[in-house]
Design an enzyme around this catalytic site. Structure first.
Site, short mmCIF file in Angstrom:
data_model
loop_
_atom_site.label_atom_id
_atom_site.label_comp_id
_atom_site.label_asym_id
_atom_site.label_seq_id
_atom_site.Cartn_x
_atom_site.Cartn_y
_atom_site.Cartn_z
N TRP A 23 11.13 6.95 47.88
CA TRP A 23 11.82 6.87 46.01
C TRP A 23 13.07 6.15 46.49
CZ3 TRP A 23 12.42 10.93 42.37
CH2 TRP A 23 12.39 10.32 41.39
N ASP A 53 7.10 7.95 53.10
CA ASP A 53 6.47 8.85 52.26
C ASP A 53 6.77 7.15 51.03
OD1 ASP A 53 4.52 10.34 50.16
OD2 ASP A 53 6.40 10.18 49.16
N TYR A 58 8.39 2.37 42.93
CA TYR A 58 9.40 2.62 43.08
C TYR A 58 9.84 1.42 43.72
CZ TYR A 58 7.81 7.87 44.79
OH TYR A 58 7.81 8.81 44.74
N HIS A 124 -1.04 9.01 42.01
CA HIS A 124 0.43 9.20 42.10
C HIS A 124 0.73 10.27 40.84
CE1 HIS A 124 4.86 7.49 42.11
NE2 HIS A 124 4.81 8.77 42.82
N SER A 155 -0.81 13.52 45.21
CA SER A 155 0.59 13.96 44.90
C SER A 155 0.48 14.83 43.65
CB SER A 155 1.44 12.53 44.45
OG SER A 155 2.84 13.46 44.92
#
Length: 330
Positions: A23, A53, A58, A124, A155
């Site tokens: 991220w 990941d 991002y 997500h 997630s």
């Protein structure tokens, strides 16, 4: 010393128990120069991390593209790259999780990462309602059958969402927040995930940096850092920022944790080792904005197991100082 490895649920993958959370090299963590982003990822891979990941949002694909370029430079055996889909929806509502939208997101990630098949696609942090829509998971099954993705997972923000998700038989992994300031996943979800052979990816392991022990009341964050702009959940779930713990409360709790840190280890390494004491965890994914941070994260794998007394002390501090703010929220 190489990073220890763990089985990734019921897949045939074995991954480093400490992976790379990408991220920060994408955005929302203040400015990270491209050279530093690349150096941090190279350092992580040099140290033996085999799990990365990321997500399509991002840096609007920046993180995925940096990963593609670094892996292309390195060549050799390819590591596992997990990405996410869904947060590009605007508005981000359950009705947007259609087969067509998901396929568009997947196709974009395929291009960003420069691959023909995505290793792992995770929904997500979708609205809770999505977990009650079998057609979403049927669409993901279709993408597996078509060869666009190898596996899929979710997630989540909440333990309840994690438990609902793993009722779908082809969900191979769940990514969830778990750290010294967020204990609840270990109570019910971890045993159930282990029983079902579901991989557990732990994110926000350092509570957005609080658990590095390097912050204080005077620490300043730039306007484009979520630790500044999302302190009260203005942009996304507040639990993603400092694990949902009020900043001043977290700072005080960190000071109480310091005596528990083993000699020769940093607070951050202690925090990562604490997570790895849980057998249900497949991989923990701290972020890194430069080479030194990536190397320090990797080194946590070599720490000796924590003693029962230390584990008990950490649990007691959580119950007394932190649980009232977070335990029933997520």
């Amino acid at each position: 010393m190489p990073i220890a490895t763990r089985r990734f649920g019921r897949t045939d993958w074995t991954v480093s128990e400490i992976g790379f959370g990408a991220w920060a090299i994408g955005g929302s963590w203040g400015n990270v120069e491209e050279a530093d982003a690349r150096a941090s990822l190279h350092a992580a891979l040099d140290a033996g991390m085999t799990f990365i990941d990321t997500a399509d949002v991002y840096g609007d694909g920046r993180s995925e593209r940096i990963i593609r370029e670094v892996l292309k430079e390195r060549g050799g055996e390819r590591v596992i790259v997990a990405t996410k889909a869904g947060r590009r929806l605007d508005p981000h509502v359950a009705g947007g999780y259609t087969k067509a939208n998901l396929e568009a997101f997947i196709d974009r990630s395929l291009g960003n990462l420069g691959v023909e098949t995505l290793d792992l696609v995770q929904l997500h942090c979708p609205p809770t309602e999505v977990y009650y829509r079998p057609e979403v998971f049927e669409a993901l099954d279709g993408f597996v059958a078509a060869g666009k993705i190898r596996h899929y997972g979710v997630s989540v923000e909440k333990v309840e969402e994690a438990l609902k998700a793993i009722a779908f038989p082809n969900v191979v992994s769940v990514q969830i927040i778990h750290n010294l300031f967020r204990h609840r996943p270990a109570e019910l979800f971890f045993p159930e995930a282990k029983r079902r052979g579901v991989a557990v990816i732990v994110r926000v392991p350092l509570a957005s940096g609080l658990l590095t022990g390097r912050m204080n009341a005077a620490t300043a964050f730039s306007a484009d850092d979520h630790r500044q702009f999302n302190r009260h959940g203005e942009a996304f779930d507040v639990g993603e920022t400092f694990a949902g713990v009020p900043y001043e409360v977290g700072l005080a709790a960190v000071e109480e944790l310091r005596p528990l840190v083993p000699g020769g280890a940093t607070m951050a390494q202690f925090a990562l080792r604490w997570i790895l004491m849980e057998e249900a965890v497949s991989v923990v994914i701290p972020g890194a904005k430069n080479r030194a941070q990536a190397e320090a994260n990797a080194a946590a794998s070599a720490l000796a197991p924590l003693s029962p007394d230390v584990m008990d002390a950490a649990r007691a501090l959580y119950r007394e100082r932190i649980a009232p703010y977070v335990h029933q929220r997520w």
